[in-house]
Design a protein around this motif. Sequence first.
Motif, PDB file in Angstrom:
ATOM      1  N   THR B 260       0.642  -1.103  -0.045  1.00 36.01           N
ATOM      2  CA  THR B 260      -0.069   0.080  -0.045  1.00 36.01           C
ATOM      3  C   THR B 260       0.911   1.154  -0.050  1.00 36.01           C
ATOM      4  O   THR B 260       0.648   2.341  -0.699  1.00 36.01           O
ATOM      5  N   ALA B 261       2.017   1.233   0.780  1.00 30.99           N
ATOM      6  CA  ALA B 261       2.719   2.317   0.917  1.00 30.99           C
ATOM      7  C   ALA B 261       3.543   2.588  -0.283  1.00 30.99           C
ATOM      8  O   ALA B 261       3.811   3.945  -0.889  1.00 30.99           O
ATOM      9  N   CYS B 262       3.993   1.475  -1.050  1.00 31.97           N
ATOM     10  CA  CYS B 262       4.478   1.752  -2.455  1.00 31.97           C
ATOM     11  C   CYS B 262       3.675   2.267  -3.504  1.00 31.97           C
ATOM     12  O   CYS B 262       4.124   3.084  -4.109  1.00 31.97           O
ATOM     13  N   LEU B 263       2.398   1.710  -3.244  1.00 32.10           N
ATOM     14  CA  LEU B 263       1.547   2.368  -4.358  1.00 32.10           C
ATOM     15  C   LEU B 263       1.131   3.969  -4.183  1.00 32.10           C
ATOM     16  O   LEU B 263       0.895   4.898  -4.709  1.00 32.10           O
ATOM     17  N   LEU B 264       1.217   4.288  -2.809  1.00 29.92           N
ATOM     18  CA  LEU B 264       1.133   5.606  -2.253  1.00 29.92           C
ATOM     19  C   LEU B 264       2.266   6.419  -3.000  1.00 29.92           C
ATOM     20  O   LEU B 264       2.022   7.598  -3.562  1.00 29.92           O
ATOM     21  N   PHE B 265       3.478   6.036  -2.696  1.00 30.15           N
ATOM     22  CA  PHE B 265       4.605   6.716  -3.267  1.00 30.15           C
ATOM     23  C   PHE B 265       4.422   6.694  -4.753  1.00 30.15           C
ATOM     24  O   PHE B 265       4.714   7.909  -5.130  1.00 30.15           O
ATOM     25  N   ALA B 266       4.180   5.607  -5.407  1.00 31.44           N
ATOM     26  CA  ALA B 266       4.011   5.720  -7.037  1.00 31.44           C
ATOM     27  C   ALA B 266       3.184   6.722  -7.180  1.00 31.44           C
ATOM     28  O   ALA B 266       3.238   7.428  -8.092  1.00 31.44           O
ATOM     29  N   PHE B 267       1.831   6.839  -6.563  1.00 32.32           N
ATOM     30  CA  PHE B 267       0.803   7.767  -6.791  1.00 32.32           C
ATOM     31  C   PHE B 267       1.527   9.202  -6.721  1.00 32.32           C
ATOM     32  O   PHE B 267       1.196   9.989  -7.648  1.00 32.32           O
ATOM     33  N   THR B 268       2.300   9.564  -5.672  1.00 29.91           N
ATOM     34  CA  THR B 268       2.693  10.765  -5.529  1.00 29.91           C
ATOM     35  C   THR B 268       3.663  11.047  -6.681  1.00 29.91           C
ATOM     36  O   THR B 268       3.654  12.314  -7.269  1.00 29.91           O
ATOM     37  N   ASP B 269       4.377  10.185  -7.151  1.00 28.24           N
ATOM     38  CA  ASP B 269       5.279  10.277  -8.454  1.00 28.24           C
ATOM     39  C   ASP B 269       4.749  10.534  -9.629  1.00 28.24           C
ATOM     40  O   ASP B 269       4.813  11.289 -10.656  1.00 28.24           O
ATOM     41  N   ALA B 270       3.577   9.799 -10.026  1.00 27.83           N
ATOM     42  CA  ALA B 270       2.511   9.937 -10.785  1.00 27.83           C
ATOM     43  C   ALA B 270       2.094  11.122 -10.847  1.00 27.83           C
ATOM     44  O   ALA B 270       1.916  11.772 -12.168  1.00 27.83           O
ATOM     45  N   LEU B 271       1.528  11.684  -9.860  1.00 28.79           N
ATOM     46  CA  LEU B 271       0.867  12.894  -9.941  1.00 28.79           C
ATOM     47  C   LEU B 271       2.048  14.106 -10.217  1.00 28.79           C
ATOM     48  O   LEU B 271       1.634  15.124 -10.720  1.00 28.79           O
ATOM     49  N   GLN B 272       3.044  13.725  -9.398  1.00 27.03           N
ATOM     50  CA  GLN B 272       4.263  14.900  -9.897  1.00 27.03           C
ATOM     51  C   GLN B 272       4.466  15.230 -11.290  1.00 27.03           C
ATOM     52  O   GLN B 272       4.519  16.174 -11.752  1.00 27.03           O
ATOM     53  N   ALA B 273       4.297  14.037 -12.052  1.00 22.71           N
ATOM     54  CA  ALA B 273       4.602  14.047 -13.580  1.00 22.71           C
ATOM     55  C   ALA B 273       3.324  14.866 -14.077  1.00 22.71           C
ATOM     56  O   ALA B 273       3.661  15.674 -15.156  1.00 22.71           O
ATOM     57  N   ARG B 274       2.176  14.653 -13.632  1.00 21.93           N
ATOM     58  CA  ARG B 274       1.123  15.072 -14.262  1.00 21.93           C
ATOM     59  C   ARG B 274       1.086  16.710 -13.575  1.00 21.93           C
ATOM     60  O   ARG B 274       0.398  17.649 -14.458  1.00 21.93           O
ATOM     61  N   LEU B 275       1.658  16.982 -12.469  1.00 19.02           N
ATOM     62  CA  LEU B 275       1.120  18.541 -12.116  1.00 19.02           C
ATOM     63  C   LEU B 275       2.264  19.361 -12.792  1.00 19.02           C
ATOM     64  O   LEU B 275       2.218  20.789 -12.570  1.00 19.02           O
ATOM     65  N   GLN B 276       3.155  18.827 -13.210  1.00 17.05           N
ATOM     66  CA  GLN B 276       4.372  19.944 -13.764  1.00 17.05           C
ATOM     67  C   GLN B 276       3.865  20.975 -14.808  1.00 17.05           C
ATOM     68  O   GLN B 276       3.359  20.519 -15.751  1.00 17.05           O
ATOM     69  N   GLY B 277       3.985  22.097 -14.505  1.00 16.17           N
ATOM     70  CA  GLY B 277       3.555  23.005 -15.676  1.00 16.17           C
ATOM     71  C   GLY B 277       2.027  23.282 -15.482  1.00 16.17           C
ATOM     72  O   GLY B 277       1.473  24.141 -16.324  1.00 16.17           O
ATOM     73  N   VAL B 278       1.291  22.606 -14.759  1.00 15.97           N
ATOM     74  CA  VAL B 278       0.068  22.757 -14.319  1.00 15.97           C
ATOM     75  C   VAL B 278      -0.461  24.059 -13.586  1.00 15.97           C
ATOM     76  O   VAL B 278       0.119  23.706 -12.374  1.00 15.97           O
ATOM     77  N   SER B 279      -1.369  24.835 -13.764  1.00 14.55           N
ATOM     78  CA  SER B 279      -1.615  25.908 -12.911  1.00 14.55           C
ATOM     79  C   SER B 279      -2.968  25.313 -11.986  1.00 14.55           C
ATOM     80  O   SER B 279      -3.770  25.034 -12.639  1.00 14.55           O
ATOM     81  N   LEU B 280      -2.643  25.229 -10.882  1.00 22.98           N
ATOM     82  CA  LEU B 280      -3.825  24.770  -9.775  1.00 22.98           C
ATOM     83  C   LEU B 280      -4.639  25.968  -9.393  1.00 22.98           C
ATOM     84  O   LEU B 280      -4.063  27.024  -9.209  1.00 22.98           O
ATOM     85  N   PRO B 281      -5.884  25.461  -9.011  1.00 27.85           N
ATOM     86  CA  PRO B 281      -6.510  26.807  -8.401  1.00 27.85           C
ATOM     87  C   PRO B 281      -6.073  26.874  -7.025  1.00 27.85           C
ATOM     88  O   PRO B 281      -5.616  26.094  -6.458  1.00 27.85           O
ATOM     89  N   LEU B 282      -6.218  28.243  -6.676  1.00 31.85           N
ATOM     90  CA  LEU B 282      -5.663  28.774  -5.510  1.00 31.85           C
ATOM     91  C   LEU B 282      -4.231  28.915  -5.247  1.00 31.85           C
ATOM     92  O   LEU B 282      -3.612  30.245  -5.016  1.00 31.85           O
ATOM     93  N   VAL B 283      -3.607  27.920  -5.501  1.00 30.40           N
ATOM     94  CA  VAL B 283      -2.039  27.680  -5.295  1.00 30.40           C
ATOM     95  C   VAL B 283      -1.254  28.451  -6.610  1.00 30.40           C
ATOM     96  O   VAL B 283       0.054  28.992  -6.356  1.00 30.40           O
ATOM     97  N   GLY B 284      -1.905  28.284  -7.517  1.00 27.01           N
ATOM     98  CA  GLY B 284      -1.238  28.733  -8.795  1.00 27.01           C
ATOM     99  C   GLY B 284      -0.140  27.629  -9.501  1.00 27.01           C
ATOM    100  O   GLY B 284      -0.254  26.428  -8.909  1.00 27.01           O
ATOM    101  N   GLU B 285       0.830  27.647 -10.194  1.00 29.80           N
ATOM    102  CA  GLU B 285       1.760  26.928 -10.577  1.00 29.80           C
ATOM    103  C   GLU B 285       2.979  26.318  -9.459  1.00 29.80           C
ATOM    104  O   GLU B 285       3.454  27.333  -8.947  1.00 29.80           O
ATOM    105  N   ILE B 286       2.898  25.335  -9.100  1.00 29.94           N
ATOM    106  CA  ILE B 286       3.902  24.773  -8.119  1.00 29.94           C
ATOM    107  C   ILE B 286       5.304  24.628  -8.917  1.00 29.94           C
ATOM    108  O   ILE B 286       5.361  23.893  -9.875  1.00 29.94           O
ATOM    109  N   PRO B 287       6.473  25.201  -8.343  1.00 31.83           N
ATOM    110  CA  PRO B 287       7.629  25.007  -8.952  1.00 31.83           C
ATOM    111  C   PRO B 287       8.032  23.305  -9.044  1.00 31.83           C
ATOM    112  O   PRO B 287       7.849  22.769  -8.023  1.00 31.83           O
ATOM    113  N   VAL B 288       8.666  23.112 -10.083  1.00 30.05           N
ATOM    114  CA  VAL B 288       8.958  21.872 -10.627  1.00 30.05           C
ATOM    115  C   VAL B 288       9.785  20.915  -9.197  1.00 30.05           C
ATOM    116  O   VAL B 288       9.420  20.035  -8.789  1.00 30.05           O
ATOM    117  N   GLN B 289      10.731  22.009  -8.704  1.00 33.27           N
ATOM    118  CA  GLN B 289      11.467  21.214  -7.531  1.00 33.27           C
ATOM    119  C   GLN B 289      10.735  20.554  -6.457  1.00 33.27           C
ATOM    120  O   GLN B 289      10.916  19.692  -5.781  1.00 33.27           O
TER     121      GLN B 289
END
Lengths: 365, 324
Positions: B260-289
């Motif tokens: 389960t923990a592995c899936l969770l880590f993999a999910f954050t990893d998959a999420l970070q690939a999707r979040l790059q360059g995306v502007s989120l509501p409220l926070v705006g674009e999160i720096p890649v790093q």
Amino acid sequence: MAQSKLPGWVNAGLIPALNLLTAFLVSGLVILAMGQDPVKAFGHLVYGAFGYGEAIGYTLYYATNFIFTGLAVAVAFHCYLFNIGGEGQAYLGGLGIGLVCLYLGDLPFWAVLPLTVLGGALFGAAWAAIPAYLQAKRGSHIVITTIMFNFIGSSVMTFLLVNWLKRPGSQLPETSPFPESAWMPKLHELAGSLGIEMAHSPANLALVIALLCCVGVWLFIWHTRWGYEIRAVGRNPDAAVYSGISPARAIMVSMLLSGALAGLMGVNELMGEQHRVVINFTNGCGFVGIAIALMGRNHPAGIVLASLLMGALFQGGAELAFEMPAITRDMIWTIQGLVILFTGALEHLYRHRLERIFPRKEAPA
Amino acid sequence: MTDLWMQLLLTADATLRISTPLILAALAGLCSERAAVIDIGLEGKMLGGAFTAATVSYLTGSAWLGLVCAILACLLLALLHGFACITHRGNQVVSGMAINIVVAGLAPTLGHAIFHINGDTPPLPQGARFMALTLPGAEALRGVPVLGPIYAELVSGHTLLTYATFALIPCVSFMLYKTRFGLRLRAVGENPEAVDTAGISVAWLRYRAVLIAGALCGVAGASLSTALGASFIRDMTAGKGYLALAAMIFGKWRPGPTVTACLLFAFTDALQARLQGVSLPLVGEIPVQFIIMLPYVMTVILLAGFVGKVTAPKADGIPYVKER
């Protein structure tokens, strides 16, 4: 370890030497397997490290980095904590040094120096503080948290260098150069002012600071109450509690000091040679510190010797990669890993055989 | 079909893909540490496996041969770890670190010697890789609402190694909890004296645990370079071994929570690939790093906050010395 049945010189001299020799033998086999001549390779290595004045200077320069990170690992290890986070702590310490140099660097050198030392130590200690606190209070595994903090530190530094600290108008992730008054005097410059001719090299005053740190660590660990508490907790936390020592405090003290020492690496690398904060300037020195501490048996004198060896390996390795292009600088990491393996993990490899050859006259009670 | 639903599905799909090497490595760490041998060297073994798999696959054109050789290479590294930690009672963390550093240097050195391109391997051709499999009927059922896309995107379209990994999870669990070998393996991690008294060799049991870990790391490495990626790149493990270790600790040395923990880590990893360059509501674009460090920060927070006091196998990290 404590109740060794061997004479002191065998324990502290012969065994490490034999282990080291084995590491080099195996490295030689690797070079042989690559179809290269190991004897020639080691010839280049030794000549590149000690063959001429400039080479010796470079060896000392690299060794200075390793003394800082080696001491850092050793101080934590006396409390039985594996500080694998030296890399991140050195990186963040460099940020502290860089900020002092960039904003206060126009002060005279005698005023800048203590401030940068303070900045590096504080930032390094701060980066070690969170894993230390988590270990002391929450029981989070320090090995894991410090490793994670290496990655986090690397990301944070990239962010800062790319977005905030970047030299205006430059594409490279690095800061503006430090003012010249914040440059560490080179050893050959110091010698020159005394009228002594010395080969030019990046070896600088930071070497002296590193050696002072060695003396300081020796005094702290073996001659102060805090040092005693750290060692007591490292040996046996339960017994330490019964004698009124707080393990949590000992963990915090040793980790903060460890982080501070690692943080000072930038004094040599940034103030001595780069004269600005560059990306990834630590270049794995934090990890090498683990090897240094192990080889040096966590004692400052041993750490100086081990640092010289690793410094020689780094400098000689550069020469080797230049002379024999088939062997890249990556080979140095291999040799280093083997040195860690044989001096650290396989340190008992020859012990039993030696115990038969050198029986101690009166067995300790 | 809404866009968000599709995004979610694709992220879940990526999670399964990314989690493959993580789960394998975490199970490897689990087997080793349940027998009381700490394995910081997961990272190095995976990297060695990845390099061997890519090199052999490229030279022979067979992904299977690459996989076998990756397993063999990792078994050798595991034997080395066992020799240092079990036979010579060396420090387990140090041995693992040494293996990590040796492999991090050796793989690019050998890569350079063989291929002369900066320590990486050349891109692998199709036949030398594990390609994504399309399960029967995936395309035909794509049109079916809800279930169709789930089957086509999420269930179908993974490589054989991913399917094998998920099939392996219950096997490891069964091995640990339902077989005699598993019982002994767990016992040797908790109370090696008792195992020794029962006349069972502590060293041999631990060697077997370490070897199982090695084999799993070999598959993990092969999945990195021949299934997820298409070549070996230096430092391509990028801390996955350490993340797997963290997942194992987070999962309290039990297979279910660890996966389960592995899936969770993999999910954050998959999420970070999707979040790059995306502007989120409220926070705006999160720096890649900051997105990149998400899994690591989460590890620290999880270890500090939610797991509480973790209890490792009692003898974890302690070399066994037979009474004389």
